[in-house]
Design a protein around this motif. Structure first.
Motif, PDB file in Angstrom:
ATOM      1  N   MET A  37     -55.669 -17.495-103.522  1.00  0.00           N
ATOM      2  CA  MET A  37     -55.589 -16.321-104.393  1.00  0.00           C
ATOM      3  C   MET A  37     -56.367 -16.541-105.691  1.00  0.00           C
ATOM      4  N   ALA A  38     -56.385 -17.778-106.199  1.00  0.00           N
ATOM      5  CA  ALA A  38     -57.167 -18.079-107.398  1.00  0.00           C
ATOM      6  C   ALA A  38     -58.657 -17.885-107.125  1.00  0.00           C
ATOM      7  N   GLN A  39     -59.103 -18.276-105.944  1.00  0.00           N
ATOM      8  CA  GLN A  39     -60.513 -18.093-105.592  1.00  0.00           C
ATOM      9  C   GLN A  39     -60.885 -16.627-105.472  1.00  0.00           C
ATOM     10  N   ARG A  40     -59.883 -15.774-105.330  1.00  0.00           N
ATOM     11  CA  ARG A  40     -60.123 -14.342-105.165  1.00  0.00           C
ATOM     12  C   ARG A  40     -59.874 -13.552-106.445  1.00  0.00           C
ATOM     13  N   GLY A  41     -59.785 -14.250-107.564  1.00  0.00           N
ATOM     14  CA  GLY A  41     -59.753 -13.576-108.855  1.00  0.00           C
ATOM     15  C   GLY A  41     -58.397 -13.431-109.501  1.00  0.00           C
ATOM     16  N   PHE A  42     -57.372 -14.089-108.928  1.00  0.00           N
ATOM     17  CA  PHE A  42     -56.033 -14.023-109.492  1.00  0.00           C
ATOM     18  C   PHE A  42     -55.682 -15.344-110.178  1.00  0.00           C
ATOM     19  N   VAL A  43     -54.846 -15.257-111.197  1.00  0.00           N
ATOM     20  CA  VAL A  43     -54.168 -16.446-111.698  1.00  0.00           C
ATOM     21  C   VAL A  43     -52.973 -16.666-110.777  1.00  0.00           C
ATOM     22  N   ALA A  44     -52.821 -17.868-110.240  1.00  0.00           N
ATOM     23  CA  ALA A  44     -51.789 -18.104-109.228  1.00  0.00           C
ATOM     24  C   ALA A  44     -50.893 -19.267-109.627  1.00  0.00           C
ATOM     25  N   LEU A  45     -49.604 -19.084-109.423  1.00  0.00           N
ATOM     26  CA  LEU A  45     -48.612 -20.095-109.777  1.00  0.00           C
ATOM     27  C   LEU A  45     -47.685 -20.345-108.601  1.00  0.00           C
ATOM     28  N   SER A  46     -47.742 -21.546-108.034  1.00  0.00           N
ATOM     29  CA  SER A  46     -46.767 -21.958-107.019  1.00  0.00           C
ATOM     30  C   SER A  46     -45.736 -22.849-107.698  1.00  0.00           C
ATOM     31  N   PHE A  47     -44.493 -22.830-107.201  1.00  0.00           N
ATOM     32  CA  PHE A  47     -43.451 -23.583-107.897  1.00  0.00           C
ATOM     33  C   PHE A  47     -42.424 -24.141-106.922  1.00  0.00           C
ATOM     34  N   ASP A  48     -41.748 -25.198-107.373  1.00  0.00           N
ATOM     35  CA  ASP A  48     -40.623 -25.780-106.652  1.00  0.00           C
ATOM     36  C   ASP A  48     -39.331 -25.135-107.138  1.00  0.00           C
ATOM     37  N   GLU A  49     -38.420 -24.827-106.220  1.00  0.00           N
ATOM     38  CA  GLU A  49     -37.142 -24.264-106.622  1.00  0.00           C
ATOM     39  C   GLU A  49     -36.332 -25.281-107.431  1.00  0.00           C
ATOM     40  N   SER A  50     -35.463 -24.786-108.280  1.00  0.00           N
ATOM     41  CA  SER A  50     -34.582 -25.638-109.072  1.00  0.00           C
ATOM     42  C   SER A  50     -33.858 -26.639-108.184  1.00  0.00           C
ATOM     43  N   TYR A  51     -33.682 -27.860-108.698  1.00  0.00           N
ATOM     44  CA  TYR A  51     -32.957 -28.937-108.015  1.00  0.00           C
ATOM     45  C   TYR A  51     -33.721 -29.512-106.824  1.00  0.00           C
ATOM     46  N   ASN A  52     -34.966 -29.095-106.650  1.00  0.00           N
ATOM     47  CA  ASN A  52     -35.748 -29.535-105.505  1.00  0.00           C
ATOM     48  C   ASN A  52     -37.179 -29.853-105.927  1.00  0.00           C
ATOM     49  N   GLY A  53     -37.866 -30.658-105.097  1.00  0.00           N
ATOM     50  CA  GLY A  53     -39.236 -31.028-105.417  1.00  0.00           C
ATOM     51  C   GLY A  53     -39.313 -31.727-106.754  1.00  0.00           C
ATOM     52  N   GLU A  54     -40.284 -31.328-107.576  1.00  0.00           N
ATOM     53  CA  GLU A  54     -40.434 -31.917-108.908  1.00  0.00           C
ATOM     54  C   GLU A  54     -39.678 -31.148-109.980  1.00  0.00           C
ATOM     55  N   SER A  55     -39.006 -30.068-109.599  1.00  0.00           N
ATOM     56  CA  SER A  55     -38.172 -29.355-110.564  1.00  0.00           C
ATOM     57  C   SER A  55     -36.954 -30.197-110.918  1.00  0.00           C
ATOM     58  N   LYS A  56     -36.413 -29.940-112.098  1.00  0.00           N
ATOM     59  CA  LYS A  56     -35.275 -30.715-112.575  1.00  0.00           C
ATOM     60  C   LYS A  56     -33.975 -30.150-112.005  1.00  0.00           C
ATOM     61  N   GLY A  57     -32.873 -30.767-112.426  1.00  0.00           N
ATOM     62  CA  GLY A  57     -31.558 -30.337-111.988  1.00  0.00           C
ATOM     63  C   GLY A  57     -30.848 -31.392-111.171  1.00  0.00           C
ATOM     64  N   GLU A  58     -29.627 -31.676-111.533  1.00  0.00           N
ATOM     65  CA  GLU A  58     -28.783 -32.628-110.813  1.00  0.00           C
ATOM     66  C   GLU A  58     -27.473 -31.949-110.445  1.00  0.00           C
ATOM     67  N   PRO A  59     -26.902 -32.298-109.271  1.00  0.00           N
ATOM     68  CA  PRO A  59     -27.418 -33.207-108.250  1.00  0.00           C
ATOM     69  C   PRO A  59     -28.582 -32.592-107.485  1.00  0.00           C
ATOM     70  N   ARG A  60     -29.315 -33.422-106.776  1.00  0.00           N
ATOM     71  CA  ARG A  60     -30.507 -32.979-106.090  1.00  0.00           C
ATOM     72  C   ARG A  60     -30.177 -32.210-104.813  1.00  0.00           C
ATOM     73  N   HIS A  61     -31.143 -31.393-104.401  1.00  0.00           N
ATOM     74  CA  HIS A  61     -31.127 -30.687-103.116  1.00  0.00           C
ATOM     75  C   HIS A  61     -30.033 -29.618-103.026  1.00  0.00           C
ATOM     76  N   ILE A  62     -29.642 -29.074-104.169  1.00  0.00           N
ATOM     77  CA  ILE A  62     -28.778 -27.895-104.127  1.00  0.00           C
ATOM     78  C   ILE A  62     -29.608 -26.698-103.686  1.00  0.00           C
ATOM     79  N   SER A  63     -29.008 -25.834-102.905  1.00  0.00           N
ATOM     80  CA  SER A  63     -29.624 -24.571-102.511  1.00  0.00           C
ATOM     81  C   SER A  63     -28.681 -23.454-102.915  1.00  0.00           C
ATOM     82  N   SER A  64     -29.191 -22.484-103.668  1.00  0.00           N
ATOM     83  CA  SER A  64     -28.331 -21.408-104.166  1.00  0.00           C
ATOM     84  C   SER A  64     -29.162 -20.147-104.342  1.00  0.00           C
ATOM     85  N   PRO A  65     -28.739 -19.028-103.760  1.00  0.00           N
ATOM     86  CA  PRO A  65     -29.563 -17.824-103.831  1.00  0.00           C
ATOM     87  C   PRO A  65     -29.757 -17.297-105.245  1.00  0.00           C
ATOM     88  N   ASP A  66     -28.704 -17.360-106.081  1.00  0.00           N
ATOM     89  CA  ASP A  66     -28.870 -16.841-107.441  1.00  0.00           C
ATOM     90  C   ASP A  66     -29.853 -17.695-108.230  1.00  0.00           C
TER      91      ASP A  66
END
Length: 331
Positions: free
Chosen positions: A79-108
């Motif tokens: 999408m960046a190559q097609r003229g958009f500013v693009a932002l991909s992200f890790d959900e909270s508590y997962n990947g490089e995002s912060k939050g403890e304990p790890r690997h929580i999944s929550s819809p809100d």
């Protein structure tokens, strides 16, 4: 440059599961959601961007259990190559995002992360905050739709291989649960909460192997085999993507209405992209039926669910379609 103090460093291309294009730059960014959790993102910009001008922007969520270095990054780069500013992200508590304990999944939390990403991207000097769209892949497709229901700053929504994770828990991962089976699941998770409390940490079931496998084990069901091919083999393997969440995370999803107000997104547009052979296609078909106009269901011939993560052998992700959709509605 407003809010760019949260930009840390350029991303090491070796950390990505795909080849970084020579036509883009990608930077690590961090921003907080309304719960105070720091969310990690990759900001993709065309190398010929003129930061004195304003551009439309796309926020991209990961597959459920995936990370920004995988499919979401592929979408961001294209999408960046097609003229958009693009932002991909890790959900909270997962990947490089912060939050403890790890690997929580929550819809809100995961829905909020989309709005937090809109907060961040819309306050960059080179972004037109009236032209922000979102792309949700797999589970984040459902979260992106829910975010758009309550956040009118999101002007257009596209999903690819969408999963309704709440629906997944309620229907027993593609099966039709009886009331007794559903209650048994809730009892099991409720009992696990006592165990987690006594242990001082939540149980995280074992996910996919943490080193790339050479082949798919025998005996796996077709859906698990497909996910194993992506997450556990060289194709999509990333050390941060275990595709496993805490054992009690399902409690949060059982009664969470991800799709209940989808018609309220109108007159903002919805584009549902599904593979012809995707095991998950009924989630998008159901959502499409419930949504109000303008809406479109786009079927990619021959594609499975995971093929819309990275394009598969045939580069089947319809980026021309996505470009046309967002250029039409973010104008």
């Amino acid at each position: 440059m407003k809010n760019m103090e949260s930009v840390k460093t350029n991303v090491d291309p070796k950390s990505l599961t795909f080849k970084l294009s020579e036509n883009v730059t990608v930077q690590k960014v961090m921003f907080k959601n309304k719960f105070g959790v720091e969310v990690a993102g990759h900001l993709y910009l065309s190398k010929d961007i003129d930061t004195s001008k304003k551009y439309p922007a796309i926020v991209i969520g990961t597959p459920y259990g995936g990370v920004k270095e995988q499919g979401a990054g592929i979408y961001g780069q294209n999408m960046a190559q097609r003229g958009f500013v693009a932002l991909s992200f890790d959900e909270s508590y997962n990947g490089e995002s912060k939050g403890e304990p790890r690997h929580i999944s929550s819809p809100d939390l995961f829905v909020e992360d989309f709005s937090a990403a809109v907060d961040f991207i819309g306050t960059q000097d080179f972004v037109d905050r009236e032209k922000i769209g979102v792309i949700g892949i797999c589970g984040s497709g459902g979260f992106s739709v829910t975010a758009a229901q309550v956040d009118p700053r999101i002007k257009a929504v596209a999903t690819a291989s969408m999963y309704d994770i709440s629906g997944m828990f309620r229907d027993g991962f593609g099966k039709t649960l009886t009331d007794e089976q559903r209650n048994a699941m809730l009892v099991q998770m409720a009992e696990q909460r006592w165990t987690d409390f006594e242990n001082g940490t939540p149980l995280v079931p074992e996910g996919f192997p943490r080193t790339p496998a050479d082949s798919i084990p025998e005996g796996l069901d077709p859906v698990t085999s497909e996910f194993f091919e992506y997450y556990a083999m060289k194709r999509g393997f990333h050390i941060n993507a275990e595709a496993s969440f805490t054992a009690t995370s399902g409690m949060s999803f059982m009664n969470f209405p991800l799709m209940n107000y989808i018609e309220s997104i109108s007159p903002r547009p919805l584009l549902f992209i599904i593979g012809e052979n995707a095991h998950s296609r009924y989630y998008s078909e159901d959502a499409y039926e419930k949504a109000a106009e303008p809406k479109e269901l786009y079927i990619v011939p021959g594609a499975r669910h995971i093929d819309l993560y990275d394009g598969g052998d045939n580069d089947c992700i319809p980026f021309d379609k996505l470009e046309g959709f967002f250029k039409e509605y973010l104008k």
